[in-house]
Write a protein that holds these residues in place. Structure first.
Motif, PDB file in Angstrom:
ATOM      1  N   GLY A  35       0.696  -1.067  -0.169  1.00 35.71           N
ATOM      2  CA  GLY A  35       0.000   0.016   0.073  1.00 35.71           C
ATOM      3  C   GLY A  35       0.708   1.301   0.049  1.00 35.71           C
ATOM      4  N   GLU A 100       4.548  -7.458   5.173  1.00 35.83           N
ATOM      5  CA  GLU A 100       4.330  -6.570   6.175  1.00 35.83           C
ATOM      6  C   GLU A 100       5.122  -6.856   7.219  1.00 35.83           C
ATOM      7  OE1 GLU A 100       4.200  -3.002   6.858  1.00 35.83           O
ATOM      8  OE2 GLU A 100       2.283  -2.749   6.428  1.00 35.83           O
ATOM      9  N   MET A 111       2.861   1.859   7.687  1.00 39.11           N
ATOM     10  CA  MET A 111       2.231   3.040   8.341  1.00 39.11           C
ATOM     11  C   MET A 111       3.246   3.869   8.976  1.00 39.11           C
ATOM     12  SD  MET A 111      -0.252   5.041   9.024  1.00 39.11           S
ATOM     13  CE  MET A 111      -1.640   4.358   8.856  1.00 39.11           C
ATOM     14  N   LEU A 125      -6.168   1.625  -3.066  1.00 39.83           N
ATOM     15  CA  LEU A 125      -6.259   0.681  -1.883  1.00 39.83           C
ATOM     16  C   LEU A 125      -7.734   0.516  -1.367  1.00 39.83           C
ATOM     17  CD1 LEU A 125      -3.250   2.308   0.175  1.00 39.83           C
ATOM     18  CD2 LEU A 125      -3.670   0.070  -1.135  1.00 39.83           C
ATOM     19  N   SER A 128     -10.945   2.249   3.507  1.00 40.23           N
ATOM     20  CA  SER A 128     -10.371   2.286   4.580  1.00 40.23           C
ATOM     21  C   SER A 128      -8.899   2.299   4.904  1.00 40.23           C
ATOM     22  CB  SER A 128     -11.017   1.220   5.870  1.00 40.23           C
ATOM     23  OG  SER A 128     -10.408   0.090   5.453  1.00 40.23           O
ATOM     24  N   GLN A 129      -8.215   1.623   4.454  1.00 45.68           N
ATOM     25  CA  GLN A 129      -6.754   1.770   4.183  1.00 45.68           C
ATOM     26  C   GLN A 129      -6.508   3.046   3.476  1.00 45.68           C
ATOM     27  OE1 GLN A 129      -4.580  -1.443   2.158  1.00 45.68           O
ATOM     28  NE2 GLN A 129      -2.596  -1.111   3.476  1.00 45.68           N
ATOM     29  N   GLN A 130      -6.968   3.327   2.444  1.00 47.16           N
ATOM     30  CA  GLN A 130      -6.758   4.633   1.918  1.00 47.16           C
ATOM     31  C   GLN A 130      -6.869   5.873   2.798  1.00 47.16           C
ATOM     32  OE1 GLN A 130      -5.953   4.424  -1.701  1.00 47.16           O
ATOM     33  NE2 GLN A 130      -4.933   6.479  -1.296  1.00 47.16           N
ATOM     34  N   GLU A 132      -6.855   5.714   6.023  1.00 42.56           N
ATOM     35  CA  GLU A 132      -5.758   5.776   7.313  1.00 42.56           C
ATOM     36  C   GLU A 132      -4.520   6.304   6.869  1.00 42.56           C
ATOM     37  OE1 GLU A 132      -4.445   2.364  10.343  1.00 42.56           O
ATOM     38  OE2 GLU A 132      -4.627   1.666   8.271  1.00 42.56           O
TER      39      GLU A 132
END
Length: 168
Positions: A35, A100, A111, A125, A128-130, A132
């Motif tokens: 990501g 990861e 992150m 993404l 929700s990931q985009q 965050e």
């Protein structure tokens, strides 16, 4: 289809700020952090695409990439002990295995890199990931962390439209 594995790599090297070289049980893997994208630190086909896309000089882009690599090294010092979560059967178009690194408290290296201002979220993404990662990037940009502080114009030019995305 193999399942996601959680292991402690025997060896971990940095290829660039979003790609790690690890060895697990004697097998070498190129791990792509999920990501996120970071500037290239060595000449390769993606660097050439970044030169075309941004109109920036390759040396300027490589300088960003080398600084992003240093930022990754700094982040890794705080990630001990860590575990690698990956599916060794998956590969991206460059032959890398998506994976990861997780710190014992659950913090994800991808992150952490975005929060520190050395990487940006990739487009496409899940929402929700985009959100965050986008929020983390906006905070890093606004607080001038990492490349947002040392090379704000060059990093924004490399990041493209993602650089101006508002925080959610």
């Amino acid at each position: 289809h193999a399942e996601m594995q959680q292991v402690a790599p025997d060896v971990l090297e940095i290829e660039d700020a979003d790609t790690l070289e690890v060895e697990v049980a004697g097998v070498a893997y190129r791990i792509q952090l999920p990501g996120v994208d970071a500037p290239e630190s060595v000449p390769n086909p993606k660097l050439l695409r970044d030169v075309e896309r941004t109109g920036m000089d390759a040396d300027a882009l490589l300088a960003l990439g080398r600084e992003a690599d240093r930022g990754l090294r700094e982040q890794l010092t705080g990630f001990v002990p860590y575990s690698l979560h990956f599916d060794p059967e998956q590969r991206d178009k460059y032959g890398r295995v998506p994976g990861e690194l997780h710190r014992a408290d659950g913090q994800r290296l991808s992150m952490s890199l975005v929060e520190a201002g050395y990487a940006i979220p990739l487009p496409g993404l899940d929402p929700s990931q985009q959100a965050e990662l986008g929020t983390a990037m906006a905070r890093a940009r606004d607080e001038r962390r990492g490349l947002w502080g040392s090379h704000p114009e060059a990093f924004a030019a490399w990041a493209g439209p993602a650089a101006v995305a508002p925080a959610k």
